[in-house]
Motif scaffolding. Structure first.
Motif, PDB file in Angstrom:
ATOM      1  N   PRO A   9     -28.086  31.157 -53.529  1.00  0.00           N
ATOM      2  CA  PRO A   9     -27.990  29.695 -53.593  1.00  0.00           C
ATOM      3  C   PRO A   9     -29.096  29.045 -52.750  1.00  0.00           C
ATOM      4  O   PRO A   9     -29.675  29.703 -51.894  1.00  0.00           O
ATOM      5  N   TYR A  10     -29.391  27.789 -53.004  1.00  0.00           N
ATOM      6  CA  TYR A  10     -30.272  26.951 -52.165  1.00  0.00           C
ATOM      7  C   TYR A  10     -31.769  27.253 -52.260  1.00  0.00           C
ATOM      8  O   TYR A  10     -32.575  26.319 -52.303  1.00  0.00           O
ATOM      9  N   GLY A  11     -32.183  28.489 -52.301  1.00  0.00           N
ATOM     10  CA  GLY A  11     -33.619  28.796 -52.372  1.00  0.00           C
ATOM     11  C   GLY A  11     -34.203  28.341 -53.705  1.00  0.00           C
ATOM     12  O   GLY A  11     -35.369  27.938 -53.776  1.00  0.00           O
ATOM     13  N   ASN A  46     -22.615  26.532 -44.450  1.00  0.00           N
ATOM     14  CA  ASN A  46     -22.663  25.226 -43.788  1.00  0.00           C
ATOM     15  C   ASN A  46     -24.083  24.691 -43.903  1.00  0.00           C
ATOM     16  O   ASN A  46     -24.984  25.097 -43.169  1.00  0.00           O
ATOM     17  N   THR A  47     -24.259  23.773 -44.841  1.00  0.00           N
ATOM     18  CA  THR A  47     -25.612  23.321 -45.186  1.00  0.00           C
ATOM     19  C   THR A  47     -26.030  22.049 -44.458  1.00  0.00           C
ATOM     20  O   THR A  47     -27.082  21.489 -44.753  1.00  0.00           O
ATOM     21  N   GLU A  48     -25.203  21.631 -43.518  1.00  0.00           N
ATOM     22  CA  GLU A  48     -25.468  20.375 -42.805  1.00  0.00           C
ATOM     23  C   GLU A  48     -26.914  20.269 -42.312  1.00  0.00           C
ATOM     24  O   GLU A  48     -27.591  19.271 -42.547  1.00  0.00           O
ATOM     25  N   LYS A  87     -26.519  19.774 -50.426  1.00  0.00           N
ATOM     26  CA  LYS A  87     -25.081  19.833 -50.658  1.00  0.00           C
ATOM     27  C   LYS A  87     -24.589  21.283 -50.714  1.00  0.00           C
ATOM     28  O   LYS A  87     -25.181  22.126 -51.387  1.00  0.00           O
ATOM     29  N   ASN A  88     -23.505  21.541 -49.991  1.00  0.00           N
ATOM     30  CA  ASN A  88     -22.857  22.852 -50.046  1.00  0.00           C
ATOM     31  C   ASN A  88     -21.944  22.865 -51.263  1.00  0.00           C
ATOM     32  O   ASN A  88     -20.904  22.214 -51.272  1.00  0.00           O
ATOM     33  N   PHE A  89     -22.333  23.620 -52.296  1.00  0.00           N
ATOM     34  CA  PHE A  89     -21.504  23.620 -53.510  1.00  0.00           C
ATOM     35  C   PHE A  89     -20.568  24.828 -53.585  1.00  0.00           C
ATOM     36  O   PHE A  89     -19.861  25.008 -54.580  1.00  0.00           O
ATOM     37  N   SER A  90     -20.514  25.623 -52.524  1.00  0.00           N
ATOM     38  CA  SER A  90     -19.662  26.820 -52.591  1.00  0.00           C
ATOM     39  C   SER A  90     -18.163  26.508 -52.746  1.00  0.00           C
ATOM     40  O   SER A  90     -17.447  27.296 -53.368  1.00  0.00           O
ATOM     41  N   PRO A  91     -17.646  25.363 -52.227  1.00  0.00           N
ATOM     42  CA  PRO A  91     -16.211  25.096 -52.447  1.00  0.00           C
ATOM     43  C   PRO A  91     -15.860  24.942 -53.932  1.00  0.00           C
ATOM     44  O   PRO A  91     -14.710  25.162 -54.321  1.00  0.00           O
ATOM     45  N   THR A  92     -16.844  24.571 -54.748  1.00  0.00           N
ATOM     46  CA  THR A  92     -16.578  24.373 -56.176  1.00  0.00           C
ATOM     47  C   THR A  92     -16.111  25.658 -56.852  1.00  0.00           C
ATOM     48  O   THR A  92     -15.329  25.618 -57.802  1.00  0.00           O
ATOM     49  N   TYR A  93     -16.546  26.807 -56.363  1.00  0.00           N
ATOM     50  CA  TYR A  93     -16.125  28.072 -56.979  1.00  0.00           C
ATOM     51  C   TYR A  93     -14.613  28.255 -56.847  1.00  0.00           C
ATOM     52  O   TYR A  93     -13.985  28.888 -57.685  1.00  0.00           O
ATOM     53  N   ARG A  94     -14.064  27.666 -55.778  1.00  0.00           N
ATOM     54  CA  ARG A  94     -12.610  27.781 -55.590  1.00  0.00           C
ATOM     55  C   ARG A  94     -11.855  26.886 -56.569  1.00  0.00           C
ATOM     56  O   ARG A  94     -10.669  27.092 -56.798  1.00  0.00           O
ATOM     57  N   PRO A 142     -30.889  27.294 -39.126  1.00  0.00           N
ATOM     58  CA  PRO A 142     -30.259  26.419 -40.124  1.00  0.00           C
ATOM     59  C   PRO A 142     -30.162  27.074 -41.509  1.00  0.00           C
ATOM     60  O   PRO A 142     -29.197  26.828 -42.248  1.00  0.00           O
ATOM     61  N   ASP A 143     -31.132  27.914 -41.856  1.00  0.00           N
ATOM     62  CA  ASP A 143     -31.072  28.606 -43.152  1.00  0.00           C
ATOM     63  C   ASP A 143     -30.040  29.734 -43.142  1.00  0.00           C
ATOM     64  O   ASP A 143     -29.479  30.084 -44.183  1.00  0.00           O
ATOM     65  N   ILE A 144     -29.781  30.300 -41.971  1.00  0.00           N
ATOM     66  CA  ILE A 144     -28.718  31.304 -41.845  1.00  0.00           C
ATOM     67  C   ILE A 144     -27.360  30.634 -42.062  1.00  0.00           C
ATOM     68  O   ILE A 144     -26.540  31.094 -42.851  1.00  0.00           O
ATOM     69  N   ALA A 145     -27.141  29.505 -41.373  1.00  0.00           N
ATOM     70  CA  ALA A 145     -25.860  28.795 -41.466  1.00  0.00           C
ATOM     71  C   ALA A 145     -25.597  28.306 -42.889  1.00  0.00           C
ATOM     72  O   ALA A 145     -24.480  28.409 -43.399  1.00  0.00           O
ATOM     73  N   ALA A 146     -26.622  27.782 -43.536  1.00  0.00           N
ATOM     74  CA  ALA A 146     -26.455  27.256 -44.897  1.00  0.00           C
ATOM     75  C   ALA A 146     -25.925  28.328 -45.827  1.00  0.00           C
ATOM     76  O   ALA A 146     -25.114  28.052 -46.713  1.00  0.00           O
ATOM     77  N   ARG A 147     -26.361  29.563 -45.608  1.00  0.00           N
ATOM     78  CA  ARG A 147     -26.001  30.661 -46.505  1.00  0.00           C
ATOM     79  C   ARG A 147     -24.722  31.397 -46.090  1.00  0.00           C
ATOM     80  O   ARG A 147     -24.362  32.402 -46.703  1.00  0.00           O
ATOM     81  N   GLY A 148     -24.079  30.872 -45.048  1.00  0.00           N
ATOM     82  CA  GLY A 148     -22.817  31.474 -44.628  1.00  0.00           C
ATOM     83  C   GLY A 148     -22.995  32.813 -43.935  1.00  0.00           C
ATOM     84  O   GLY A 148     -22.047  33.581 -43.791  1.00  0.00           O
ATOM     85  N   MET A 149     -24.220  33.091 -43.493  1.00  0.00           N
ATOM     86  CA  MET A 149     -24.456  34.348 -42.802  1.00  0.00           C
ATOM     87  C   MET A 149     -24.238  34.115 -41.299  1.00  0.00           C
ATOM     88  O   MET A 149     -24.205  32.979 -40.833  1.00  0.00           O
ATOM     89  N   SER A 150     -24.076  35.202 -40.543  1.00  0.00           N
ATOM     90  CA  SER A 150     -23.725  35.066 -39.137  1.00  0.00           C
ATOM     91  C   SER A 150     -24.884  35.480 -38.226  1.00  0.00           C
ATOM     92  O   SER A 150     -25.472  36.551 -38.389  1.00  0.00           O
TER      93      SER A 150
END
Lengths: 131, 102
Positions: free
Chosen positions: A25-27, A65-67, A72-79, B64-72
């Protein structure tokens, strides 16, 4: 005259659609675009399957967390897909493993299948769209 | 300081990281951004390659790119440095020049 898609009585053929998600996602825009198209097919009450393989498994990684990147974080939509009767979600085992992930890392319940099982599922489809 | 190489493509999908690592001379910096941050974690098939590169190179990854992707950040390979956008700017000024591998 109403358009075909406005006709409640429309009783067209139900086809087996498979959406194959292979990008992170995002890239790129692929993941989001795929999700939009899946929701359209679901609205037409088609038999929809989703596959997450290769970098596509990252689309449903928990904890996005795309803040800070301003997207926009669209991952909740999969749920929400379940509410559209999109319940066949398959994830390729090999793709998870090579990325150090397990099904517990994902935002939705999925069926983890290996490469051979996935190939068979693909053979059963009538339409396959790859993103 | 020599060059800062930025990489933004997933190491599982493209060869960009390999190419950057191959062309980075000793003492260079490599900054992983966007989908390239997936190269920064333990437990993946590319982790060993990244760890090996740490001998000659300094490797940074954009938080910030780590957080966006849900990685730790906790899973980031030891020896890599997580930076924020301010840190990104600092790196660009510290190194003599930047090469963006697209």
């Amino acid at each position: 005259m109403s358009e075909p898609w406005e006709d409640d009585e429309l009783d067209g053929p139900v086809r087996k659609f498979m959406y194959v998600n292979r990008r992170a996602p995002y890239g790129t825009i692929y993941a989001l675009e795929s999700l939009e198209v899946v929701l359209i097919a679901a609205a037409f009450e088609q038999d929809v399957s989703l596959v997450f393989m290769d970098d596509g498994v990252y689309q449903i990684k928990k904890g996005q967390n795309t803040e800070a990147i301003g997207v926009k974080n669209f991952s909740p939509t999969y749920r929400a897909l379940e509410g559209y009767d999109v319940e066949k979600l398959y994830v390729e085992k090999e793709s998870l493993e090579s990325r150090g992930l397990t099904a517990d890392d994902l935002v939705v319940p999925v069926q983890v299948v290996d490469r051979n099982q996935l190939a068979e599922l693909m053979e059963e489809q009538e339409v396959i769209l790859s993103f | 300081m020599p060059m800062l190489h930025t990489v933004n493509k997933s190491p599982f999908e493209r060869r960009t990281l390999d190419t950057a690592l191959r062309h980075a001379v000793k003492g260079s910096g490599v900054l992983l951004i966007e989908d390239a941050v997936y190269a920064a974690f333990e437990g993946t098939v590319v982790a060993e390659k990244v760890r090996a590169a740490l001998g000659d190179l300094k490797i940074y990854v954009l938080g910030p790119d780590i957080a966006a992707r849900g990685m730790s950040e906790k899973q980031v390979i030891d020896g890599l440095e997580v930076v924020d956008y301010g840190g990104f700017v600092d790196l660009v000024t510290e190194y003599d020049k930047v090469q963006s591998w697209l």
